[in-house]
Write a protein that holds these residues in place. Sequence first.
Motif, short mmCIF file in Angstrom:
data_model
loop_
_atom_site.label_atom_id
_atom_site.label_comp_id
_atom_site.label_asym_id
_atom_site.label_seq_id
_atom_site.Cartn_x
_atom_site.Cartn_y
_atom_site.Cartn_z
N LEU A 24 0.85 -1.19 0.00
CA LEU A 24 0.00 0.00 0.00
C LEU A 24 0.89 1.25 0.00
N LEU A 25 1.85 1.24 0.89
CA LEU A 25 2.77 2.37 0.98
C LEU A 25 3.53 2.56 -0.33
N ALA A 26 4.06 1.48 -0.86
CA ALA A 26 4.88 1.58 -2.06
C ALA A 26 4.07 2.08 -3.24
N THR A 27 2.88 1.53 -3.39
CA THR A 27 2.04 1.93 -4.52
C THR A 27 1.65 3.40 -4.43
N THR A 28 1.22 3.79 -3.27
CA THR A 28 0.81 5.18 -3.08
C THR A 28 1.98 6.13 -3.29
N LYS A 29 3.12 5.75 -2.77
CA LYS A 29 4.30 6.62 -2.90
C LYS A 29 4.69 6.76 -4.37
N LEU A 30 4.70 5.63 -5.07
CA LEU A 30 5.05 5.65 -6.48
C LEU A 30 4.12 6.57 -7.26
N THR B 28 -4.05 5.23 3.10
CA THR B 28 -2.63 5.25 3.44
C THR B 28 -2.31 6.37 4.41
N LYS B 29 -2.91 7.52 4.16
CA LYS B 29 -2.63 8.66 5.02
C LYS B 29 -3.12 8.39 6.45
N LEU B 30 -4.32 7.87 6.53
CA LEU B 30 -4.89 7.55 7.83
C LEU B 30 -3.99 6.59 8.60
N MET B 31 -3.61 5.50 7.96
CA MET B 31 -2.80 4.50 8.62
C MET B 31 -1.40 5.02 8.93
N SER B 32 -0.82 5.76 8.01
CA SER B 32 0.55 6.15 8.28
C SER B 32 0.62 7.23 9.33
N GLN B 33 -0.42 8.04 9.45
CA GLN B 33 -0.42 9.01 10.54
C GLN B 33 -0.45 8.28 11.88
N GLU B 34 -1.24 7.23 11.95
CA GLU B 34 -1.30 6.47 13.19
C GLU B 34 0.04 5.79 13.50
N VAL B 35 0.62 5.19 12.47
CA VAL B 35 1.90 4.53 12.66
C VAL B 35 2.98 5.53 13.06
N ARG B 36 2.99 6.65 12.38
CA ARG B 36 3.93 7.72 12.72
C ARG B 36 3.81 8.11 14.18
N ARG B 37 2.58 8.32 14.60
CA ARG B 37 2.37 8.77 15.97
C ARG B 37 2.91 7.76 16.96
N ARG B 38 2.65 6.49 16.69
CA ARG B 38 3.11 5.48 17.64
C ARG B 38 4.62 5.33 17.61
N LEU B 39 5.20 5.38 16.43
CA LEU B 39 6.66 5.30 16.34
C LEU B 39 7.28 6.43 17.15
N ARG B 40 6.66 7.58 17.01
CA ARG B 40 7.18 8.76 17.67
C ARG B 40 7.07 8.67 19.19
N THR B 41 5.87 8.33 19.67
CA THR B 41 5.69 8.32 21.12
C THR B 41 6.36 7.12 21.78
N GLU B 42 6.38 5.98 21.09
CA GLU B 42 6.94 4.81 21.74
C GLU B 42 8.42 4.59 21.48
N LEU B 142 -6.42 -8.38 -2.00
CA LEU B 142 -5.97 -6.99 -2.09
C LEU B 142 -4.49 -6.92 -2.45
N LEU B 143 -3.72 -7.79 -1.84
CA LEU B 143 -2.29 -7.79 -2.10
C LEU B 143 -2.02 -8.01 -3.59
N ALA B 144 -2.70 -8.99 -4.14
CA ALA B 144 -2.50 -9.31 -5.56
C ALA B 144 -3.00 -8.18 -6.45
N GLU B 145 -4.16 -7.66 -6.15
CA GLU B 145 -4.74 -6.64 -7.02
C GLU B 145 -3.98 -5.32 -6.93
N LEU B 146 -3.52 -5.01 -5.73
CA LEU B 146 -2.71 -3.80 -5.59
C LEU B 146 -1.42 -3.95 -6.38
#
Lengths: 161, 161
Positions: A24-30, B28-42, B142-146
């Motif tokens: 997901l990340l790679a596709t979106t970034k690309l 992607t934005k939604l998920m990565s904001q959450e991941v960013r926040r956790r990486l940052r705080t933890e 999803l993995l395949a189609e993406l």
Amino acid sequence: MDLELVASDAQEGKKQELKLWLRLLATTKLMSQEVRRRLRTEFGATLPQFDLLAQLYREKDGLRLGELSSRTMVTNGNVTGLVERLEADGTIIRERLEDDKRVTVARLTEKGRTYFEGMADAHERWIKELMAEVDPAVLKRLLAELGQVKESAQKHLSEED
Amino acid sequence: MDLELVASDAQEGKKQELKLWLRLLATTKLMSQEVRRRLRTEFGATLPQFDLLAQLYREKDGLRLGELSSRTMVTNGNVTGLVERLEADGTIIRERLEDDKRVTVARLTEKGRTYFEGMADAHERWIKELMAEVDPAVLKRLLAELGQVKESAQKHLSEED
DNA sequence: GGCAATTGCTTCAGGTCTCAACGAATGTCT
DNA sequence: AGACATTCGTTGAGACCTGAAGCAATTGCC
């Protein structure tokens, strides 16, 4: 690109979530790098600007900055800067409300409206082009399934709002 | 979030690509904001740093900065800064090659290795959690189609490499 | 050998992004 | 009315990100 590789030693079927996330990340970034580049070279705009303008385009009366912030998923502080730059080149204008002098409303100028329409057209063509090899049925299914992912993620954000 | 709305007045089935693109961005934005926040705080880390460390983790002998740049899809200039910061806190080290003094190789320190392992574990759990509501079969599809979308996009980048 | 092209990294300017702290306006409660 | 809390936007520090320009080492070609 290949944050994907982190999961390459995953055992069959395990770590599906991780693999999907990395793809997901790679596709979106690309794709967004490509879109950014074209917006930049053909219109001198950035993706966040385009996003912000898209919101204003559908609201003739404009939007308060806070509303813009939540719709674009961009922080307040960031909206301030975006709006300043866009106002500086005459794409939008900003005015304070009389009723409540805390709030500021931004809306497109006529110039901005025309400007945005051109970009939106091109933008749509680019996206179609980038996805040209994908079967329409697959696109449709992806849309629905990605919706599930988004919903799921939304339910599991750190508790607070 | 709702750049998605740009396409809300799309006629049935038309603009599928655009809608998918906007959902891709939003998810992607939604998920990565959450991941960013956790990486940052933890862990006091950022997503690009995590990405870069992940690459180094799988290459015991380290990687040249150019290789890091292409694998993480981050520009050269940006890699320089990332590497500087990571070196400053002892996570990685950087050394010039004797054979070719133009190239710099970065690799994890022991400390960095342990540090990254902790993050990677947590990261994997977070992703599983965020996708918890999605059926495993859907994840797989999803993995395949993406993958198809990514391939398609790659074929249609502005001609040059 | 000598010199131009290429390669690899750094530097720079400008925009994006986050969080946290601040200040002004409004609301609320007593 | 007075004090406190909340809401809205701005500001500031630090990181990220991009493209372009700069510099050094290496390669390639005559």
